[in-house]
Every structure is written in structure tokens, then in C-alpha cells.
Design a protein around this motif. Structure first.
Motif, PDB file in Angstrom:
ATOM      1  N   VAL A  48       0.854  -1.170   0.000  1.00 18.33           N
ATOM      2  CA  VAL A  48       0.000   0.000   0.000  1.00 18.33           C
ATOM      3  C   VAL A  48       0.895   1.226   0.000  1.00 18.33           C
ATOM      4  N   LYS A  74      -9.377   0.253   6.647  1.00 15.68           N
ATOM      5  CA  LYS A  74      -8.560   1.366   6.168  1.00 15.68           C
ATOM      6  C   LYS A  74      -9.441   2.483   5.614  1.00 15.68           C
ATOM      7  N   LEU A 130       0.916   8.829   6.522  1.00 16.26           N
ATOM      8  CA  LEU A 130       0.255   7.631   7.044  1.00 16.26           C
ATOM      9  C   LEU A 130      -0.143   7.876   8.498  1.00 16.26           C
ATOM     10  N   SER A 153      -5.302   2.826  -3.022  1.00 22.88           N
ATOM     11  CA  SER A 153      -6.726   2.840  -2.730  1.00 22.88           C
ATOM     12  C   SER A 153      -7.030   1.840  -1.638  1.00 22.88           C
ATOM     13  N   CYS A 154      -8.183   2.010  -0.974  1.00 21.02           N
ATOM     14  CA  CYS A 154      -8.552   1.155   0.146  1.00 21.02           C
ATOM     15  C   CYS A 154      -8.921  -0.231  -0.326  1.00 21.02           C
ATOM     16  N   THR A 190      -0.410   6.621  -1.978  1.00 21.68           N
ATOM     17  CA  THR A 190      -1.585   7.014  -2.726  1.00 21.68           C
ATOM     18  C   THR A 190      -2.445   5.816  -3.085  1.00 21.68           C
ATOM     19  N   ILE A 224      -8.997   5.941   3.356  1.00 27.96           N
ATOM     20  CA  ILE A 224      -8.078   6.738   2.556  1.00 27.96           C
ATOM     21  C   ILE A 224      -8.676   8.119   2.346  1.00 27.96           C
ATOM     22  N   LYS A 239      -8.084  11.783   0.579  1.00 26.69           N
ATOM     23  CA  LYS A 239      -7.280  12.405  -0.476  1.00 26.69           C
ATOM     24  C   LYS A 239      -7.289  13.922  -0.315  1.00 26.69           C
ATOM     25  N   THR A 275      -3.020   8.177   3.761  1.00 28.51           N
ATOM     26  CA  THR A 275      -3.459   6.832   4.131  1.00 28.51           C
ATOM     27  C   THR A 275      -3.754   6.789   5.620  1.00 28.51           C
ATOM     28  N   HIS A 276      -4.937   6.290   5.956  1.00 33.57           N
ATOM     29  CA  HIS A 276      -5.308   6.113   7.364  1.00 33.57           C
ATOM     30  C   HIS A 276      -5.721   4.666   7.557  1.00 33.57           C
TER      31      HIS A 276
END
Length: 470
Positions: free
Chosen positions: A13, A24, A41, A18-19, A16, A26, A28, A83-84
Motif C-alpha cells: 500500500v 482502512k 500515514l 486505494s482502500c 496514494t 483513505i 485524499k 493513508t489512514h
């Protein structure tokens, strides 16, 4: 044990990405949010384990440019992240270190060794200590690519070529048979920029072994290795040896008759394996405690390598032909296992029995070292020629063996990255602001059961998230 490899695959991951699952989130960045605080992150709802104290605290971790830049008890608001990941109470601790691996086997096994890099990440191992081989240039190139973010893999600290005597056992070793050779060998290692000096004992003389350590000490080079049985352990410690690889040499220093046994070996009346029974029979608790005190006082580490000892001791009883990991190994790599396997199968009944008894003795010796305050290093000794000791899972099996020996799960964890970083004198270990973001996320608490180190959900290496998905 069903190998983790059989149920996991790695998804990289990037910042950038995608989930791919609902744990997770995401976010943007948009132009309207450009004035917000931004992170690459964020890991929220983490039970962070302090490997030094064993304390567990709920934290959210904020990472930028590969570094941990902030932590909070609860996730704050009003920021932007690429990213989370909400780990929902999973356990986060520093990435594991395997403190004894080998990248070797010549040009024909370069591709196979390269594949192991990703496997280490699969198993939450973010750093390895390469204990000598014949692929130094390739290993250093891989390591640079890993640090540059161009390749997936652990940080590799390497000794480069081993130092041994003439006609050494292992390919790529630097032969030492004179003082001039010592100067040349150490010059070569420093020119290569290796992280420490690895000594081996197949043909290295007593004098040159001690001279190498003393010369390396004058150059402030870290030393680690085997020890010729023509040398007494006290001599090696006094010369400046920094780490003892394997327990044979510690056992020798615990004998009340080490001096006499050493002389028999010098005189050619006794060999390495032939001396084992005598060393066990003459193990003396007073002598042992004096040896442990000397090791601790001189800050000498010990790498027990119990797992490979367990594997090799029971090759005559355990059939590994159906190990799941074998499916990921090239035939040429598996073929390197034959020497040890055939040796074990063709050994006499007494030799098989003695090997098992020696392994049990080493387990007890490991606990004695820990109790005496000698710092241990978890190392698997995985690599070509070391039968069924697989890169990745073997580090977890080593941690299990340390707990079987009597260490607590916390003490076993400390032998990995915590002690490993201190041995190599590398700063920045641990989950602390300003440190490199090399973490592992586990579904289960390893302090409850050391086998839980295998419950890897995510590995964060240099701030990049690698997610394990079935």
C-alpha cells in the motif's frame, strides 16, 4: 506448524494506494484542505507495546517521510492524510530483527536470495543482520534500493565476507594467514562499508583469530563470530570480541577444564565434536557464573541460534519433505540442504543421541545466560545449506525456543530488535518520535503468547504500509 506463508500474500500500500478493506480509510488531499496539517500515514486505535518495559498504551501514530513525527492518545481532528488505517485495538511494536541470516550460494542462487527480501517483510521482519556470505556486492545493492524505496525488503546490516584461514570452508571468505592479511582484510571490509567483522573457525589459527579481534578493536570495528577451539573463551573476551555466535563457545568457557581441553585440541589429540562430551561433563557452575560475569562486564552479546539446533538435532526423526515453505524454494536451493540431512541420517546412534542431549543442554544454558544478565540476540541462522531453517518463519520459531528455554515473552522480544540495535550501535530503534517508522501490527498480543508474533496483519517499513491479506 502451518506456515504463515500458506495463508498470506503481500499487498503493497503506497501512500496514494486505494482502500482494500474496511479497516482502512483513505483521505485524499483537495485544494481546500491545503492549509491543513498533513501526514503520509496515520495508524489509529493501536495498542502500542513498549518492548523495553512491556507497557501497552493506546496511541495514534502519525508518519511523514518514513519517520514517526507525532503520537496522540486519541486520533486528533482537522488534519489530512494520504493513508489512514484503523487497526481497531491490534498490537503495534517495532519491526522484528533477525540477528543471524545468510545471503549466499553463489550467482546461481541470487534470484532465490532476492525473493527472501519480500518474505522477511511478510513475517514482520524489518531488519536483518547478514552474518557473512558470498553475495556482498549484491546484498549491499539490495539494501540501498530498499532504503531508496525502490525495493521491498528489510534493512540489511552485513559483515560482508567472513574472515577465516586459508582454504576456508565457505566461499567468499577472506583468508588470513599473516599479519599483513589481517590489515588487508580489515581494509577491504572498511572500503566496502560493512557493519561489522564476522570471524569463522574452519581453518583460522589461534594467533590470527585473536590478532584480528585486537586489530579490529583498534579500528573501532564491531566483531562477532565463531571461535577456534584452540582459543579459550576468556582470551577472546579479553581481546575484545563483541558477540559470540552459537553456544558451543560459551559452553567451552563454562568447563572447569577448559585450559586442559584446549591444550588437547592444540596438540591434535581432540577435535571439536569430540570435546563436547568432556565439556558437558566438566561444566562447573562456579566457572560458568564467572564466565557469565565476564561476558556481561565486557558487554559481550550471545546469539544462541536454538531453532536451527532443534531442527538439526531431530533431522533423523522429523520429515520436512512436506513443509509448505519448500514450494517457494528453487530446487538448487533445496539441494544445498542435503549435506546436513545426509550427515544427520548417517550418523551413529550415539552421535544422534549426543546431538539431542547437547541441544537440551543449550536450552538450559540460554536461561542461565539470561538470568546472569548477558544480553542475547535472536538469530535464526537461515539461508542456503542450513536445512529447513527458512527465512522469515524461523525468526518466530527462534523466539518460541527462547521462551521454551525460560525467557518471558517480553524478554524474548527484547532479544530481537532491542538488543540487536544495541549490538550494532544503531540509534533510532523503537516507537518514538523522530525514529524510522519500522513497525509491525499484530492481531494478538505477543506478551500473552510468543506465538502471537506470527499474527502479522501489517508491516510498516520506512513508513510504507504492507498489508497481509488472505
Amino acid at each position: 506448524m502451518k506456515t504463515l506463508l500458506s495463508i498470506l500474500s503481500i499487498t503493497i500500500v503506497f501512500l496514494t494506494a486505494s482502500c482494500k478493506n474496511d479497516s482502512k480509510e483513505i483521505l485524499k488531499k483537495s485544494p481546500k484542505e491545503s492549509n491543513k496539517e498533513s501526514f503520509d500515514l496515520v495508524i489509529s486505535n493501536a495498542n502500542v507495546i513498549d518492548v523495553q518495559s512491556g507497557a501497552i498504551t493506546k496511541q495514534t501514530l502519525y508518519i511523514n517521510k518514513g519517520m514517526l513525527v507525532e503520537t496522540t492518545p486519541e486520533m486528533k481532528t482537522g488534519f489530512h492524510t494520504f493513508t489512514h488505517i484503523n487497526v481497531k485495538g491490534a498490537y503495534v511494536l517495532p519491526g522484528f530483527w533477525d540477528n543471524h541470516v545468510h545471503f549466499r550460494g553463489g550467482e546461481q542462487l541470487i534470484a532465490q536470495n532476492e525473493k527472501f527480501l519480500e518474505q522477511y517483510i511478510n513475517y514482520g521482519i524489518t531488519t536483518v543482520r547478514d552474518a557473512g556470505g558470498d553475495l556482498t556486492t549484491q546484498v549491499q545493492q539490495w539494501n540501498q534500493e530498499i532504503q531508496d524505496g525502490k525495493r521491498i525488503g528489510p534493512t540489511i546490516y552485513t559483515s560482508g565476507p567472513k574472515l577465516d584461514g586459508p582454504k576456508a570452508r565457505w566461499e567468499g571468505s577472506l583468508p588470513v594467514s599473516s599479519l599483513e592479511d589481517i590489515v588487508s582484510a580489515l581494509d577491504s571490509l572498511q572500503a566496502l562499508g560493512t557493519d561489522y567483522v564476522k570471524l569463522y573457525d574452519s581453518t583460522l589459527s589461534r594467533k590470527h583469530y585473536l590478532d584480528i579481534i585486537k586489530a579490529a578493536e583498534k579500528r573501532n570495528m564491531i566483531t562477532s563470530g565463531h571461535m577456534p577451539f584452540t582459543v579459550e573463551l576468556e582470551e577472546a573476551i579479553d581481546a575484545g570480541l563483541d558477540n559470540v555466535e552459537h553456544l558451543y563457545y560459551v559452553l567451552k568457557g563454562c568447563s572447569s577444564q577448559e585450559k586442559e581441553i584446549t591444550q588437547q585440541i592444540i596438540d591434535g589429540k581432540l577435535g571439536f565434536w569430540g570435546s563436547m562430551a568432556q565439556l558437558i561433563d566438566t561444566y562447573d557452575e562456579t566457572t560458568a557464573q564467572q564466565t557469565f560475569t565476564r561476558l556481561k562486564a565486557n558487554n559481550v552479546f550471545v546469539t544462541p541460534t536454538l531453532h536451527i539446533g532443534d531442527i538439526l538435532s531431530y533431522l533423523d526423526e522429523v520429515d520436512h519433505s512436506q513443509d509448505a515453505y519448500l514450494a517457494h524454494l528453487e530446487d538448487a536451493f533445496v539441494k544445498t540442504y542435503e549435506g546436513r540431512v545426509n550427515g544427520a541420517l548417517n550418523a551413529s546412534a550415539k552421535a544422534k543421541k549426543d546431538r539431542k542431549e547437547l541441544q537440551q543442554f543449550f536450552i538450559q544454558l540460554t536461561k542461565s545466560l539470561q538470568d546472569a544478565g548477558v544480553r542475547l540476540l535472536a538469530g535464526s541462522d537461515c539461508g542456503a545449506f542450513n536445512s529447513y531453517t527458512y527465512p522469515g518463519p524461523s525468526l518466530h520459531k527462534e523466539l518460541e525456543q527462547l521462551v521454551i528455554a525460560g525467557l518471558t515473552p517480553l524478554q524474548a522480544l527484547q532479544t530481537s530488535g532491542y538488543n540487536g540495535s544495541q549490538f550494532l550501535q544503531k540509534e533510532g530503534y523503537g516507537i518514538a518520535i523522530g525514529n524510522q517508522a519500522d513497525f509491525v501490527v499484530l492481531a494478538k498480543n505477543p506478551l500473552d503468547d510468543i506465538k502471537n508474533t506470527q499474527s502479522v496483519m501489517h508491516t510498516i517499513k520506512n513508513g510504507r504500509l504492507h498489508t497481509m491479506e488472505e
